[in-house]
Design an enzyme around this catalytic site. Structure first.
Site, PDB file in Angstrom:
ATOM      1  N   PHE A 152      23.492 -94.001  18.289  1.00 41.22           N
ATOM      2  CA  PHE A 152      22.950 -93.367  19.628  1.00 41.22           C
ATOM      3  C   PHE A 152      23.837 -93.812  21.208  1.00 41.22           C
ATOM      4  O   PHE A 152      24.085 -92.919  21.693  1.00 41.22           O
ATOM      5  CB  PHE A 152      21.706 -93.801  19.643  1.00 41.22           C
ATOM      6  CG  PHE A 152      21.337 -94.868  20.409  1.00 41.22           C
ATOM      7  CD1 PHE A 152      21.661 -94.321  22.168  1.00 41.22           C
ATOM      8  CD2 PHE A 152      20.714 -95.740  19.497  1.00 41.22           C
ATOM      9  CE1 PHE A 152      20.929 -96.315  22.617  1.00 41.22           C
ATOM     10  CE2 PHE A 152      20.325 -96.675  20.515  1.00 41.22           C
ATOM     11  CZ  PHE A 152      20.562 -96.747  21.734  1.00 41.22           C
ATOM     12  N   LYS A 176      28.315 -88.133  10.216  1.00 47.63           N
ATOM     13  CA  LYS A 176      26.986 -88.088  10.220  1.00 47.63           C
ATOM     14  C   LYS A 176      26.616 -88.536  11.944  1.00 47.63           C
ATOM     15  O   LYS A 176      26.968 -90.263  11.915  1.00 47.63           O
ATOM     16  CB  LYS A 176      26.999 -89.018   9.162  1.00 47.63           C
ATOM     17  CG  LYS A 176      24.931 -88.604   8.836  1.00 47.63           C
ATOM     18  CD  LYS A 176      24.035 -88.530   9.724  1.00 47.63           C
ATOM     19  CE  LYS A 176      23.512 -90.709  10.031  1.00 47.63           C
ATOM     20  NZ  LYS A 176      22.620 -90.197  11.216  1.00 47.63           N
ATOM     21  N   GLU A 179      20.622 -89.527  14.684  1.00 44.20           N
ATOM     22  CA  GLU A 179      19.570 -88.613  14.751  1.00 44.20           C
ATOM     23  C   GLU A 179      19.391 -88.274  16.334  1.00 44.20           C
ATOM     24  O   GLU A 179      18.336 -87.165  17.184  1.00 44.20           O
ATOM     25  CB  GLU A 179      18.545 -88.430  13.784  1.00 44.20           C
ATOM     26  CG  GLU A 179      17.591 -90.169  13.831  1.00 44.20           C
ATOM     27  CD  GLU A 179      18.745 -90.876  13.304  1.00 44.20           C
ATOM     28  OE1 GLU A 179      19.963 -90.961  13.581  1.00 44.20           O
ATOM     29  OE2 GLU A 179      17.627 -91.757  12.689  1.00 44.20           O
ATOM     30  N   SER A 229      23.400-101.144  14.290  1.00 41.08           N
ATOM     31  CA  SER A 229      22.730-102.684  13.857  1.00 41.08           C
ATOM     32  C   SER A 229      23.593-103.356  13.140  1.00 41.08           C
ATOM     33  O   SER A 229      23.724-102.814  12.388  1.00 41.08           O
ATOM     34  CB  SER A 229      21.209-102.019  13.990  1.00 41.08           C
ATOM     35  OG  SER A 229      20.861-101.628  12.887  1.00 41.08           O
ATOM     36  N   CYS A 284      27.694-103.029  23.034  1.00 38.77           N
ATOM     37  CA  CYS A 284      27.372-103.329  22.320  1.00 38.77           C
ATOM     38  C   CYS A 284      28.538-104.923  23.047  1.00 38.77           C
ATOM     39  O   CYS A 284      28.866-105.520  22.514  1.00 38.77           O
ATOM     40  CB  CYS A 284      28.008-103.356  21.078  1.00 38.77           C
ATOM     41  SG  CYS A 284      30.159-101.981  21.289  1.00 38.77           S
ATOM     42  N   GLU A 385      19.427-109.757  19.252  1.00 34.32           N
ATOM     43  CA  GLU A 385      19.903-109.331  19.950  1.00 34.32           C
ATOM     44  C   GLU A 385      19.315-107.938  20.672  1.00 34.32           C
ATOM     45  O   GLU A 385      18.330-107.067  20.456  1.00 34.32           O
ATOM     46  CB  GLU A 385      21.212-107.381  19.614  1.00 34.32           C
ATOM     47  CG  GLU A 385      21.640-106.389  20.047  1.00 34.32           C
ATOM     48  CD  GLU A 385      22.319-105.385  19.268  1.00 34.32           C
ATOM     49  OE1 GLU A 385      22.373-105.722  18.313  1.00 34.32           O
ATOM     50  OE2 GLU A 385      23.720-105.147  20.135  1.00 34.32           O
TER      51      GLU A 385
HETATM   52  P1  NAD Z   1      21.221 -98.242  13.847  1.00 37.52           P
HETATM   53  O1  NAD Z   1      21.767 -98.920  13.540  1.00 37.52           O
HETATM   54  O2  NAD Z   1      19.639 -97.734  14.362  1.00 37.52           O
HETATM   55  O3  NAD Z   1      21.669 -96.276  13.528  1.00 37.52           O
HETATM   56  C1  NAD Z   1      23.041 -96.098  13.153  1.00 37.52           C
HETATM   57  C2  NAD Z   1      23.105 -94.738  12.646  1.00 37.52           C
HETATM   58  O4  NAD Z   1      22.954 -95.518  10.764  1.00 37.52           O
HETATM   59  C3  NAD Z   1      23.405 -93.802  13.027  1.00 37.52           C
HETATM   60  O5  NAD Z   1      23.942 -92.495  12.535  1.00 37.52           O
HETATM   61  C4  NAD Z   1      21.467 -93.793  11.901  1.00 37.52           C
HETATM   62  O6  NAD Z   1      21.149 -92.543  11.065  1.00 37.52           O
HETATM   63  C5  NAD Z   1      21.553 -95.007  10.826  1.00 37.52           C
HETATM   64  N1  NAD Z   1      20.797 -95.240  10.118  1.00 37.52           N
HETATM   65  C6  NAD Z   1      19.447 -96.059  10.176  1.00 37.52           C
HETATM   66  N2  NAD Z   1      18.771 -96.708   9.840  1.00 37.52           N
HETATM   67  C7  NAD Z   1      19.631 -96.873   8.923  1.00 37.52           C
HETATM   68  C8  NAD Z   1      19.173 -97.422   7.002  1.00 37.52           C
HETATM   69  N3  NAD Z   1      18.007 -97.850   6.877  1.00 37.52           N
HETATM   70  N4  NAD Z   1      20.056 -96.436   6.366  1.00 37.52           N
HETATM   71  C9  NAD Z   1      20.885 -96.231   5.959  1.00 37.52           C
HETATM   72  N5  NAD Z   1      21.231 -95.582   7.405  1.00 37.52           N
HETATM   73  C10 NAD Z   1      20.917 -95.799   8.937  1.00 37.52           C
HETATM   74  O7  NAD Z   1      22.211 -98.433  15.369  1.00 37.52           O
HETATM   75  P2  NAD Z   1      21.304 -97.600  16.843  1.00 37.52           P
HETATM   76  O8  NAD Z   1      19.855 -97.958  17.207  1.00 37.52           O
HETATM   77  O9  NAD Z   1      22.347 -96.058  16.723  1.00 37.52           O
HETATM   78  O10 NAD Z   1      22.964 -98.321  17.499  1.00 37.52           O
HETATM   79  C11 NAD Z   1      22.782 -99.813  18.229  1.00 37.52           C
HETATM   80  C12 NAD Z   1      23.501-100.567  18.009  1.00 37.52           C
HETATM   81  O11 NAD Z   1      25.157-100.090  17.398  1.00 37.52           O
HETATM   82  C13 NAD Z   1      23.515-101.819  18.526  1.00 37.52           C
HETATM   83  O12 NAD Z   1      23.168-102.715  17.236  1.00 37.52           O
HETATM   84  C14 NAD Z   1      24.409-101.773  19.091  1.00 37.52           C
HETATM   85  O13 NAD Z   1      25.564-103.760  19.192  1.00 37.52           O
HETATM   86  C15 NAD Z   1      25.508-101.743  18.367  1.00 37.52           C
HETATM   87  N6  NAD Z   1      26.898-101.280  18.751  1.00 37.52           N
HETATM   88  C16 NAD Z   1      27.647-102.159  17.300  1.00 37.52           C
HETATM   89  C17 NAD Z   1      29.183-101.201  18.261  1.00 37.52           C
HETATM   90  C18 NAD Z   1      30.520-101.978  18.362  1.00 37.52           C
HETATM   91  O14 NAD Z   1      31.373-101.631  17.823  1.00 37.52           O
HETATM   92  N7  NAD Z   1      30.082-103.322  16.919  1.00 37.52           N
HETATM   93  C19 NAD Z   1      28.934-100.013  18.659  1.00 37.52           C
HETATM   94  C20 NAD Z   1      28.242 -99.280  19.597  1.00 37.52           C
HETATM   95  C21 NAD Z   1      26.870 -99.640  18.916  1.00 37.52           C
END
Ligand code: NAD
Length: 492
Positions: A152, A176, A179, A229, A284, A385
């Site tokens: 997000f 994808k 959401e 994450s 991040c 985090e």
């Molecule tokens: P998230 O992991 O909750 O969600 C990311 C994506 O995965 C979304 O599209 C979501 O729909 C999907 N998803 C969530 N739970 C899932 C599951 N159990 N099974 C399958 N798919 C699932 O992350 P977020 O809250 O949207 O974003 C924040 C996180 O992203 C932070 O941890 C941040 O550090 C990380 N991030 C990392 C980078 C990087 O380059 N390392 C860059 C941006 C964000």
């Protein structure tokens, strides 16, 4: 095309409704206003998406690279022409300030520009006479259908770490998006539609875990790119690898900055404060722990508290606002809980962002900047985090002690050093166990022509997103060895 009630998928060159009846609300985090609904999605949605992407692949891979990039040149122009309007959509659904949204869109454009160099970037290499009369070459070919699952926090930028490279290399691509922020992706796909890309080359499928799982398991999806994450990154890496796919997963972070006594303190405080509190700490690459060495503690701590206290919090669309809300009410509660945990474990809140005086901040998911001092290294908070506007200050006698703290971290996304000593900077670059290093910089975000690196629990895979890594990830190497006998030469 956003219908009033919910967003649609872009499949086979048209907007189609999800099969899912399960709709989730998408809310403006600054106002609490309902913006739209997003479908949870179904395996049937994924099936249609993959089938149309697979059907488009044979013709798309035969389209010369030079022709493929013409669509990207058009996309660059469209993104630039619509930058202001897209930035507004991004701010409304994500909460970041309008200037932060503009900046991430510029990063998106930069990735499109780099992918426009694919006719050069995608070239292989060759050697004549590897044996007498035998020549050998390596050529790069696209994989087929590839998919990306994005978070997000950068709705406009992160999809562009993947999409331009994937399609420029001749793959067909499925996104994808998160959401929580589907509208920026919808707007991007409206612009993609205007480029007149052939149907099926790019596909947008909304949804939650069920949709992700269907993509991970689908036999026709050849590669998965993920950003999010760490727990989800690990899960996706394992599940997609188990079904034989090529996978790159960028995970969470807990970034350190070391401030040496010889640093330019005014510059360091300004930059560390921007890094920790920009995008409400939901980056991040945000600094989470500032380690002051020796004398630096005295000059740095109060200044960084003053800088944090002066940040203007509010709706990111308003002029002069420097920090917007966090994404959801749940996120806000989680961050407040973690601040409480830090204080319970022995940290001192030099600035406590949990108190909101202004009534205009009550409707949204706002926090003010928090600065915690002296959270013990043993506290779970040192390794958790937070992903919110919270900066921890810790102090060490020597740079070695500070480096040991970075080495202990389970994450390795980024680390920075503030110093005026070249030798210290060199030692830091050499030793720091993180993938993105900043020297006198707070957000070491690689330009599009460098890989977005991450180490340890911040990355699972081999090839990263962006630049040459992106091209290698989205292509397969083929080695051809040829023999042509001179006696077969016909005389014409
Ligand atoms: P998230 O992991 O909750 O969600 C990311 C994506 O995965 C979304 O599209 C979501 O729909 C999907 N998803 C969530 N739970 C899932 C599951 N159990 N099974 C399958 N798919 C699932 O992350 P977020 O809250 O949207 O974003 C924040 C996180 O992203 C932070 O941890 C941040 O550090 C990380 N991030 C990392 C980078 C990087 O380059 N390392 C860059 C941006 C964000």
């Amino acid at each position: 095309m956003t219908s009033v009630g919910s967003v649609n998928n872009w499949v086979g060159g048209r907007w189609v409704r999800s099969e899912s009846q399960d709709l989730l609300s998408v809310v403006n985090p600054a106002t609490g206003d309902l913006l739209t609904h997003v479908p949870a999605g179904t395996a049937g949605d994924v099936e249609k998406a993959v089938e149309t992407a697979a059907a488009a692949f044979p013709e798309w891979r035969r389209t010369p690279a030079e022709e493929r990039i013409q669509y990207l040149f058009r996309l660059k122009r469209l993104l630039e022409d619509h930058l202001e309007e897209m930035a507004k959509v991004c701010t409304e659904e994500n909460g970041k300030t309008i200037e932060e949204s503009r900046a991430e869109l510029r990063r998106a454009v930069e990735n499109v520009e780099v992918a426009c160099t694919i006719p050069t970037l995608m070239q292989g290499y060759n050697l004549e006479d590897v044996a007498r009369g035998i020549d050998e070459m390596m050529i790069r070919q696209p994989l087929g259908v590839v998919a990306a699952i994005t978070p997000f926090n950068f709705p406009a930028m992160v999809p562009f770490w993947f999409l331009p490279y994937a399609i420029a290399c001749g793959n067909t691509f499925i996104l994808k998006p998160s959401e929580k922020v589907p509208l920026t992706a919808v707007r991007c796909f409206e612009l993609l539609a205007e480029t007149k890309l052939p149907a099926g080359v790019v596909t947008l499928v909304h949804g939650t875990k069920g949709v992700v799982d269907a993509l991970l398991d689908h036999p026709k999806v050849r590669a998965i790119s993920f950003v999010g994450s760490t727990p989800v990154a690990k899960y996706i890496y394992a599940r997609a690898s188990a079904s034989g796919k090529r996978v790159q997963c960028q995970g969470g972070a807990k970034n350190h900055v070391i401030v040496l006594p010889d640093a330019d303190v005014d510059m360091a405080t300004r930059i560390v404060s921007d890094s920790a509190f920009g995008c409400a700490g939901q980056r991040c690459l945000a600094v989470s722990i500032a380690v002051t060495i020796g004398e630096a503690q005295r000059s740095f701590s109060q200044k960084v508290v003053d800088a944090a206290a002066s940040i203007r919090v509010g709706n990111g669309l308003e002029d002069k606002v420097q920090m917007g809300p966090v994404i959801t009410g749940e996120s806000k509660q989680r961050i407040e809980g973690l601040i409480g945990r830090g204080v319970q474990d022995g940290g001192k809140a030099l600035l406590d962002g949990r108190t909101l005086d202004s009534p205009s901040l009550q409707r949204g998911h706002f926090l003010r900047p928090t600065v915690l001092d002296g959270v013990p290294v043993e506290s779970a908070l040192s390794e958790t985090e937070i992903f919110g506007p919270v900066l921890s200050l810790v102090h060490a006698k020597t740079m070695e002690e500070g480096m040991a703290m970075i080495a202990r971290s389970p994450y390795g996304n980024a680390a920075s050093l503030f110093t005026t000593s070249g030798a210290a900077a060199r030692a830091f670059r050499y030793e720091a166990p993180a993938g993105n290093i900043g020297i006198n910089l707070g957000v070491a975000a690689p330009m599009a022509y460098f890989p977005f690196s991450g180490w340890k629990n911040s990355f699972f895979g081999v090839l990263h997103g962006q630049g040459r890594d992106g091209v290698e990830f989205y292509t397969e190497e083929k080695v051809v060895i040829e023999r042509w006998y001179p006696e077969w030469t016909r005389k014409f």
